[in-house]
Design a protein around this motif. Structure first.
Motif, mmCIF file in Angstrom:
data_model
loop_
_atom_site.group_PDB
_atom_site.id
_atom_site.type_symbol
_atom_site.label_atom_id
_atom_site.label_comp_id
_atom_site.label_asym_id
_atom_site.label_seq_id
_atom_site.Cartn_x
_atom_site.Cartn_y
_atom_site.Cartn_z
ATOM 1 N N LEU A 29 0.802 -1.228 0.000
ATOM 2 C CA LEU A 29 0.000 0.000 0.000
ATOM 3 C C LEU A 29 0.831 1.273 0.000
ATOM 4 N N ASP A 30 2.152 1.141 0.076
ATOM 5 C CA ASP A 30 2.953 2.338 0.323
ATOM 6 C C ASP A 30 2.899 3.365 -0.797
ATOM 7 N N ARG A 31 2.534 2.972 -2.008
ATOM 8 C CA ARG A 31 2.445 3.941 -3.111
ATOM 9 C C ARG A 31 1.004 4.303 -3.448
ATOM 10 N N TYR A 32 0.080 3.878 -2.591
ATOM 11 C CA TYR A 32 -1.331 4.039 -2.893
ATOM 12 C C TYR A 32 -2.023 5.007 -1.944
ATOM 13 N N ALA A 33 -2.963 5.747 -2.497
ATOM 14 C CA ALA A 33 -3.932 6.449 -1.666
ATOM 15 C C ALA A 33 -5.012 5.444 -1.275
ATOM 16 N N ILE A 34 -5.493 5.578 -0.043
ATOM 17 C CA ILE A 34 -6.536 4.696 0.482
ATOM 18 C C ILE A 34 -7.816 5.514 0.629
ATOM 19 N N GLY A 35 -8.904 4.937 0.176
ATOM 20 C CA GLY A 35 -10.192 5.590 0.360
ATOM 21 C C GLY A 35 -11.184 4.634 0.995
ATOM 22 N N TRP A 36 -12.072 5.200 1.777
ATOM 23 C CA TRP A 36 -13.186 4.418 2.316
ATOM 24 C C TRP A 36 -14.487 5.052 1.833
ATOM 25 N N ALA A 92 -24.969 0.992 6.172
ATOM 26 C CA ALA A 92 -24.582 0.985 4.758
ATOM 27 C C ALA A 92 -23.639 -0.182 4.508
ATOM 28 N N VAL A 93 -23.348 -0.408 3.243
ATOM 29 C CA VAL A 93 -22.240 -1.280 2.868
ATOM 30 C C VAL A 93 -21.008 -0.399 2.715
ATOM 31 N N TYR A 94 -19.940 -0.802 3.372
ATOM 32 C CA TYR A 94 -18.709 -0.018 3.396
ATOM 33 C C TYR A 94 -17.657 -0.687 2.524
ATOM 34 N N TYR A 95 -16.925 0.144 1.778
ATOM 35 C CA TYR A 95 -15.912 -0.339 0.849
ATOM 36 C C TYR A 95 -14.582 0.382 1.094
ATOM 37 N N CYS A 96 -13.499 -0.346 0.932
ATOM 38 C CA CYS A 96 -12.197 0.283 0.873
ATOM 39 C C CYS A 96 -11.720 0.276 -0.582
ATOM 40 N N ALA A 97 -10.847 1.204 -0.898
ATOM 41 C CA ALA A 97 -10.289 1.291 -2.241
ATOM 42 C C ALA A 97 -8.853 1.776 -2.144
ATOM 43 N N VAL A 108 -7.928 11.775 -7.147
ATOM 44 C CA VAL A 108 -7.641 10.338 -7.088
ATOM 45 C C VAL A 108 -8.585 9.583 -8.019
ATOM 46 N N MET A 109 -8.010 8.747 -8.847
ATOM 47 C CA MET A 109 -8.804 7.985 -9.810
ATOM 48 C C MET A 109 -9.164 6.642 -9.199
ATOM 49 N N TRP A 110 -10.147 6.665 -8.298
ATOM 50 C CA TRP A 110 -10.513 5.467 -7.575
ATOM 51 C C TRP A 110 -10.975 4.354 -8.508
ATOM 52 N N GLU A 111 -11.656 4.740 -9.580
ATOM 53 C CA GLU A 111 -12.212 3.717 -10.468
ATOM 54 C C GLU A 111 -11.126 2.920 -11.170
ATOM 55 N N LYS A 112 -9.923 3.430 -11.215
ATOM 56 C CA LYS A 112 -8.816 2.707 -11.855
ATOM 57 C C LYS A 112 -8.001 1.893 -10.849
ATOM 58 N N GLY A 113 -8.460 1.914 -9.585
ATOM 59 C CA GLY A 113 -7.714 1.209 -8.550
ATOM 60 C C GLY A 113 -8.360 -0.105 -8.170
ATOM 61 N N TYR A 114 -8.054 -0.535 -6.958
ATOM 62 C CA TYR A 114 -8.579 -1.796 -6.435
ATOM 63 C C TYR A 114 -9.659 -1.498 -5.400
ATOM 64 N N TRP A 115 -10.651 -2.380 -5.342
ATOM 65 C CA TRP A 115 -11.769 -2.227 -4.421
ATOM 66 C C TRP A 115 -11.972 -3.491 -3.608
ATOM 67 N N GLY A 116 -12.385 -3.284 -2.368
ATOM 68 C CA GLY A 116 -12.805 -4.415 -1.569
ATOM 69 C C GLY A 116 -14.199 -4.867 -1.966
#
Length: 125
Positions: A29-36, A92-97, A108-116
């Motif tokens: 994760l060190d090069r990634y932004a994290i979103g919830w 709600a349903v909660y997601y990490c990205a 941040v281009m969340w749609e191009k990243g990874y999702w839980g």
């Protein structure tokens, strides 16, 4: 396989606390932004906040400011959403990205990243 796996959801009473966990598999994760994010029934998905790899934290939803916080442990490839004083409207349903770059949680281009896969949180007495 590169993915995020969430855990920690469940049923909690109003005023209670939960910690959601999100584990990265196949990457660090060190090069990634994290979103919830969360999505309540009948509503659009909303970004709760972002934790960048440069230490920037931004929370987007006024109702969670001061109650929710995002943390990460890059060595363990984990990120967490800490939720306190939960309210029924937090149900709600909660997601990490995770998304590459986003060093200051801007553009941040969340749609191009990874999702839980999402985890259900229900706040009810």
């Amino acid at each position: 396989q590169l993915r995020l796996v969430e855990s920690g959801g469940g049923l909690v009473q109003p005023g209670g606390s939960l910690r959601l966990s999100c584990a990265a598999s196949g990457f660090t994760l060190d090069r990634y932004a994290i979103g919830w994010f969360r999505q309540a029934p009948g509503k659009e998905r909303e970004e709760l906040g972002c934790n960048s790899n440069t230490g920037v934290e931004i929370y987007r939803v006024d109702s969670v400011k001061g109650r929710f916080s995002i943390s990460r442990d890059n060595n363990k490839k984990m990120t967490y959403l800490h939720m306190n004083n939960l309210k029924p409207e937090d149900t709600a349903v909660y997601y990490c990205a995770a998304s590459l770059g986003g060093h200051f949680c801007s553009g941040v281009m969340w749609e191009k990243g990874y999702w839980g896969q999402g985890t259900q949180v229900t706040v009810s007495s």
